[in-house]
Design an enzyme around this catalytic site. Structure first.
Site, PDB file in Angstrom:
ATOM      1  N   ARG A  62      -5.483  -3.160   2.934  1.00 54.21           N
ATOM      2  CA  ARG A  62      -4.503  -2.082   3.061  1.00 54.21           C
ATOM      3  C   ARG A  62      -3.306  -2.286   2.133  1.00 54.21           C
ATOM      4  O   ARG A  62      -2.739  -1.312   1.610  1.00 54.21           O
ATOM      5  CB  ARG A  62      -4.048  -1.987   4.515  1.00 54.21           C
ATOM      6  CG  ARG A  62      -3.152  -0.778   4.789  1.00 54.21           C
ATOM      7  CD  ARG A  62      -2.922  -0.639   6.282  1.00 54.21           C
ATOM      8  NE  ARG A  62      -2.131   0.525   6.622  1.00 54.21           N
ATOM      9  CZ  ARG A  62      -1.032   0.463   7.382  1.00 54.21           C
ATOM     10  NH1 ARG A  62      -0.605  -0.700   7.858  1.00 54.21           N
ATOM     11  NH2 ARG A  62      -0.366   1.565   7.657  1.00 54.21           N
ATOM     12  N   HIS A  66      -1.441   0.538  -0.258  1.00 54.66           N
ATOM     13  CA  HIS A  66      -0.016   0.877  -0.136  1.00 54.66           C
ATOM     14  C   HIS A  66       0.775   0.494  -1.377  1.00 54.66           C
ATOM     15  O   HIS A  66       1.859   1.030  -1.608  1.00 54.66           O
ATOM     16  CB  HIS A  66       0.583   0.242   1.126  1.00 54.66           C
ATOM     17  CG  HIS A  66       0.198   0.955   2.378  1.00 54.66           C
ATOM     18  ND1 HIS A  66       0.971   0.951   3.515  1.00 54.66           N
ATOM     19  CD2 HIS A  66      -0.887   1.731   2.667  1.00 54.66           C
ATOM     20  CE1 HIS A  66       0.369   1.680   4.461  1.00 54.66           C
ATOM     21  NE2 HIS A  66      -0.757   2.149   3.981  1.00 54.66           N
ATOM     22  N   ASP A  67       0.270  -0.435  -2.167  1.00 53.12           N
ATOM     23  CA  ASP A  67       0.906  -0.722  -3.451  1.00 53.12           C
ATOM     24  C   ASP A  67       0.560   0.377  -4.461  1.00 53.12           C
ATOM     25  O   ASP A  67       1.453   0.970  -5.080  1.00 53.12           O
ATOM     26  CB  ASP A  67       0.453  -2.094  -3.977  1.00 53.12           C
ATOM     27  CG  ASP A  67       1.206  -2.479  -5.248  1.00 53.12           C
ATOM     28  OD1 ASP A  67       2.392  -2.098  -5.384  1.00 53.12           O
ATOM     29  OD2 ASP A  67       0.614  -3.159  -6.114  1.00 53.12           O
ATOM     30  N   ASP A  74       1.530  -1.956  -8.957  1.00 53.82           N
ATOM     31  CA  ASP A  74       2.495  -2.746  -9.729  1.00 53.82           C
ATOM     32  C   ASP A  74       3.176  -3.811  -8.888  1.00 53.82           C
ATOM     33  O   ASP A  74       4.217  -4.346  -9.285  1.00 53.82           O
ATOM     34  CB  ASP A  74       3.556  -1.813 -10.346  1.00 53.82           C
ATOM     35  CG  ASP A  74       4.338  -1.064  -9.266  1.00 53.82           C
ATOM     36  OD1 ASP A  74       4.032  -1.243  -8.060  1.00 53.82           O
ATOM     37  OD2 ASP A  74       5.247  -0.299  -9.624  1.00 53.82           O
ATOM     38  N   SER A  76       4.960  -3.535  -6.374  1.00 51.20           N
ATOM     39  CA  SER A  76       6.288  -3.151  -5.860  1.00 51.20           C
ATOM     40  C   SER A  76       6.384  -3.354  -4.351  1.00 51.20           C
ATOM     41  O   SER A  76       7.446  -3.712  -3.836  1.00 51.20           O
ATOM     42  CB  SER A  76       6.605  -1.694  -6.219  1.00 51.20           C
ATOM     43  OG  SER A  76       5.602  -0.830  -5.714  1.00 51.20           O
ATOM     44  N   ASN A  94       5.014   1.328   6.351  1.00 52.43           N
ATOM     45  CA  ASN A  94       4.865  -0.137   6.278  1.00 52.43           C
ATOM     46  C   ASN A  94       5.561  -0.896   7.397  1.00 52.43           C
ATOM     47  O   ASN A  94       5.106  -1.958   7.818  1.00 52.43           O
ATOM     48  CB  ASN A  94       5.409  -0.645   4.936  1.00 52.43           C
ATOM     49  CG  ASN A  94       4.602  -0.120   3.760  1.00 52.43           C
ATOM     50  OD1 ASN A  94       3.396   0.081   3.876  1.00 52.43           O
ATOM     51  ND2 ASN A  94       5.281   0.112   2.635  1.00 52.43           N
ATOM     52  N   HIS A 193     -11.326   2.241   6.917  1.00 57.41           N
ATOM     53  CA  HIS A 193     -11.018   2.201   8.352  1.00 57.41           C
ATOM     54  C   HIS A 193     -12.241   1.773   9.178  1.00 57.41           C
ATOM     55  O   HIS A 193     -12.248   1.931  10.386  1.00 57.41           O
ATOM     56  CB  HIS A 193     -10.467   3.540   8.839  1.00 57.41           C
ATOM     57  CG  HIS A 193      -9.072   3.814   8.349  1.00 57.41           C
ATOM     58  ND1 HIS A 193      -8.358   4.930   8.695  1.00 57.41           N
ATOM     59  CD2 HIS A 193      -8.247   3.100   7.535  1.00 57.41           C
ATOM     60  CE1 HIS A 193      -7.158   4.903   8.122  1.00 57.41           C
ATOM     61  NE2 HIS A 193      -7.071   3.808   7.401  1.00 57.41           N
ATOM     62  N   ASP A 240     -12.474   0.969  14.051  1.00 56.77           N
ATOM     63  CA  ASP A 240     -13.916   1.141  14.285  1.00 56.77           C
ATOM     64  C   ASP A 240     -14.266   0.424  15.575  1.00 56.77           C
ATOM     65  O   ASP A 240     -14.175  -0.799  15.644  1.00 56.77           O
ATOM     66  CB  ASP A 240     -14.705   0.564  13.098  1.00 56.77           C
ATOM     67  CG  ASP A 240     -16.192   0.367  13.411  1.00 56.77           C
ATOM     68  OD1 ASP A 240     -16.669   0.854  14.457  1.00 56.77           O
ATOM     69  OD2 ASP A 240     -16.864  -0.278  12.587  1.00 56.77           O
ATOM     70  N   THR A 243     -17.589  -2.425  15.238  1.00 58.28           N
ATOM     71  CA  THR A 243     -17.551  -3.654  14.426  1.00 58.28           C
ATOM     72  C   THR A 243     -16.268  -3.723  13.602  1.00 58.28           C
ATOM     73  O   THR A 243     -16.290  -3.558  12.375  1.00 58.28           O
ATOM     74  CB  THR A 243     -18.772  -3.686  13.470  1.00 58.28           C
ATOM     75  OG1 THR A 243     -18.788  -2.468  12.717  1.00 58.28           O
ATOM     76  CG2 THR A 243     -20.083  -3.844  14.222  1.00 58.28           C
ATOM     77  N   ASP A 248     -18.805  -1.989   7.119  1.00 57.24           N
ATOM     78  CA  ASP A 248     -20.088  -1.276   7.162  1.00 57.24           C
ATOM     79  C   ASP A 248     -19.803   0.225   7.180  1.00 57.24           C
ATOM     80  O   ASP A 248     -18.673   0.637   6.920  1.00 57.24           O
ATOM     81  CB  ASP A 248     -20.888  -1.732   8.404  1.00 57.24           C
ATOM     82  CG  ASP A 248     -20.069  -1.601   9.697  1.00 57.24           C
ATOM     83  OD1 ASP A 248     -19.166  -0.727   9.751  1.00 57.24           O
ATOM     84  OD2 ASP A 248     -20.332  -2.351  10.654  1.00 57.24           O
TER      85      ASP A 248
HETATM   86  C1  HEM Z   1      -6.730   8.783   4.093  1.00 56.64           C
HETATM   87  C2  HEM Z   1      -5.481   8.549   4.436  1.00 56.64           C
HETATM   88  C3  HEM Z   1      -5.065   7.363   5.244  1.00 56.64           C
HETATM   89  C4  HEM Z   1      -4.259   7.378   6.340  1.00 56.64           C
HETATM   90  C5  HEM Z   1      -3.607   8.604   6.942  1.00 56.64           C
HETATM   91  C6  HEM Z   1      -4.167   6.041   6.829  1.00 56.64           C
HETATM   92  C7  HEM Z   1      -3.414   5.636   7.929  1.00 56.64           C
HETATM   93  C8  HEM Z   1      -3.489   4.405   8.526  1.00 56.64           C
HETATM   94  C9  HEM Z   1      -2.803   4.041   9.736  1.00 56.64           C
HETATM   95  C10 HEM Z   1      -1.861   4.932  10.519  1.00 56.64           C
HETATM   96  C11 HEM Z   1      -3.167   2.772  10.044  1.00 56.64           C
HETATM   97  C12 HEM Z   1      -2.707   1.957  11.260  1.00 56.64           C
HETATM   98  C13 HEM Z   1      -1.328   1.349  10.977  1.00 56.64           C
HETATM   99  C14 HEM Z   1      -0.660   0.851  12.243  1.00 56.64           C
HETATM  100  O1  HEM Z   1      -0.900   1.432  13.313  1.00 56.64           O
HETATM  101  O2  HEM Z   1       0.132  -0.111  12.153  1.00 56.64           O
HETATM  102  C15 HEM Z   1      -4.064   2.325   9.013  1.00 56.64           C
HETATM  103  C16 HEM Z   1      -4.640   1.088   8.978  1.00 56.64           C
HETATM  104  C17 HEM Z   1      -5.446   0.654   7.945  1.00 56.64           C
HETATM  105  N1  HEM Z   1      -5.684   1.329   6.766  1.00 56.64           N
HETATM  106 FE1  HEM Z   1      -5.346   3.278   6.426  1.00 56.64          FE
HETATM  107  N2  HEM Z   1      -4.902   5.213   6.033  1.00 56.64           N
HETATM  108  C18 HEM Z   1      -5.477   5.983   5.048  1.00 56.64           C
HETATM  109  C19 HEM Z   1      -6.256   5.524   4.000  1.00 56.64           C
HETATM  110  C20 HEM Z   1      -6.554   4.196   3.778  1.00 56.64           C
HETATM  111  C21 HEM Z   1      -7.131   3.675   2.566  1.00 56.64           C
HETATM  112  C22 HEM Z   1      -7.445   4.504   1.327  1.00 56.64           C
HETATM  113  C23 HEM Z   1      -7.292   2.337   2.755  1.00 56.64           C
HETATM  114  C24 HEM Z   1      -7.821   1.282   1.816  1.00 56.64           C
HETATM  115  C25 HEM Z   1      -8.344   1.522   0.620  1.00 56.64           C
HETATM  116  C26 HEM Z   1      -6.846   2.033   4.103  1.00 56.64           C
HETATM  117  C27 HEM Z   1      -6.912   0.809   4.710  1.00 56.64           C
HETATM  118  C28 HEM Z   1      -6.495   0.543   5.994  1.00 56.64           C
HETATM  119  C29 HEM Z   1      -6.830  -0.671   6.723  1.00 56.64           C
HETATM  120  C30 HEM Z   1      -7.766  -1.757   6.231  1.00 56.64           C
HETATM  121  C31 HEM Z   1      -6.144  -0.619   7.941  1.00 56.64           C
HETATM  122  C32 HEM Z   1      -6.094  -1.708   9.033  1.00 56.64           C
HETATM  123  C33 HEM Z   1      -4.999  -2.703   8.664  1.00 56.64           C
HETATM  124  C34 HEM Z   1      -4.795  -3.865   9.640  1.00 56.64           C
HETATM  125  O3  HEM Z   1      -5.555  -4.044  10.593  1.00 56.64           O
HETATM  126  O4  HEM Z   1      -3.838  -4.632   9.409  1.00 56.64           O
HETATM  127  N3  HEM Z   1      -6.364   3.175   4.672  1.00 56.64           N
HETATM  128  N4  HEM Z   1      -4.229   3.331   8.095  1.00 56.64           N
END
Ligand code: HEM
Ligand SMILES: *[C@@H]1O[C@H](CO)[C@@H](O)[C@H](O)[C@H]1NC(C)=O
Length: 320
Positions: A62, A66-67, A74, A76, A94, A193, A240, A243, A248
């Protein structure tokens, strides 16, 4: 003779123009001479962090997203706030949420031991994201490198460029399109996700108030996410349910079964234009894997600093 040299001068100028404007001069072999042990060094540090805590793979993946979405890949995001500098760590997407910064520090300090002053923090995030996916059982790819680190950050851009979990499908499509990524790439990247956790505050409204959700899934989630806002806001649930530490295609199977955790997740399968792609990924993990890899490489190409722009930070948390 004169016309021949005119022609070759024109061609040379066109070539220069092309090289100068071609978007990213990143390459997979960027550090092969300057830091031959880079990949093994990063991977072993990422591996021990994930063995220590399986969720860390998700958190590190993630960070790269976010970068990249905030003025390009970069580094940042990694800059700490100081009394006279506002960074991105406390931006809305963040704050209390982005994690793994200590792991990035460990990776950077191990890399500095083998090749001091050579490898950017932005590139470390790119390699770390790939390694995390691979360690959790996902596909691999060759990471393009050569990014340099920003000397600035933008909290406002972090607030505005990273889509919130309340986004509609059209909001998701337009925030990715603003980064040069298509709707197809947005759906493929959302497969991230399939790992990691979200906080109650980000899915409360969905489990209590939405209708496009499997009712037994909603009741399970209510068990650890109280209705009243302010109570249990930081309680975690897996993105998910099957898992959460394996990379997956279960994320897409969940969407088809109306078990997306975030409002934004379920938007990808809610009777709209992306339903068929979600269904394809839910039945076909290899199509998902190859689309995911291509989209990750494309995301990594967003506005890198190259050449003499930016710097190679010594400590990812501050400018040199
Ligand atoms: C499509 C739009 C996206 C939205 C609206 C979104 C939103 C979120 C939100 C709200 C969370 C939970 C944060 C929290 O509750 O603290 C999350 C977690 C996560 N996001 Fe996204 N996300 C998006 C796309 C992406 C993309 C493109 C990636 C990676 C390429 C990604 C990777 C992750 C991962 C791996 C987590 C879990 C992080 C952890 O367990 O520490 N997300 N996301
Ligand atoms: C970004 O969002 C946070 C949280 O909502 C807010 O406190 C902060 O002032 C915002 N920053 C900017 C520069 O808009």
């Amino acid at each position: 003779m004169a016309s021949f040299s005119l022609l070759s001068t024109t061609l040379a100028l066109l070539l220069l123009l092309f090289l100068g404007t071609s978007s990213a001069q990143l390459s997979t072999s960027f550090y092969s001479n300057s830091c031959p042990n880079l990949f093994t060094t990063v991977k072993s540090t990422v591996n021990s962090a994930i063995q220590n805590e399986r969720r860390m793979g998700a958190s590190l993946l993630r960070l790269f997203f976010h970068d990249c979405f905030v003025n390009g890949c970069d580094g940042s995001l990694l800059l700490d706030d100081t009394s006279n500098f506002i960074g991105e760590k406390n931006a809305a997407p963040n704050r209390n949420s982005a994690r793994g910064f200590n792991v990035v520090d460990n990776i950077k300090s191990n890399v500095e031991k083998v090749c001091p002053g050579v490898v950017s923090c932005a590139d470390i995030l790119a390699i770390t994201a790939r390694d995390s996916v691979v360690i959790l059982g996902g596909p691999s790819w060759n990471v393009k490198l050569g990014r340099r680190d920003a000397r600035t950050a933008s909290q406002a851009a972090a607030n505005n460029s990273i889509p919130p979990p309340t986004s509609s499908l059209s909001n998701l499509i337009s925030s990715f399109s603003a980064q040069g990524l298509s709707a197809r790439e947005m759906v493929a990247l959302s497969g991230s996700h399939t790992i990691g956790q979200a906080r109650c505050t980000n899915f409360r409204n969905r489990i209590y108030n939405e209708n496009n959700i499997d009712s037994s899934f909603a009741s399970t989630r209510k068990g650890n996410c109280p209705r009243a806002s302010g109570s249990g806001d930081n309680n975690l649930a897996p993105l998910d349910l099957q898992t959460p530490t394996a990379f997956d295609n279960n994320y897409y199977k969940n969407l088809v079964n109306r078990r997306g955790l975030l409002h934004s997740d379920q938007q990808l399968f809610n009777g709209g234009s992306t339903d068929s792609q979600v269904r394809t990924y839910s039945n076909n993990p290899s199509t998902f894997n190859s689309d995911f890899v291509a989209a990750m490489i494309k995301m990594g190409d967003i506005k890198p600093l190259t050449g003499s722009n930016g710097e190679i930070r010594k400590n990812c948390r501050r400018r040199n």
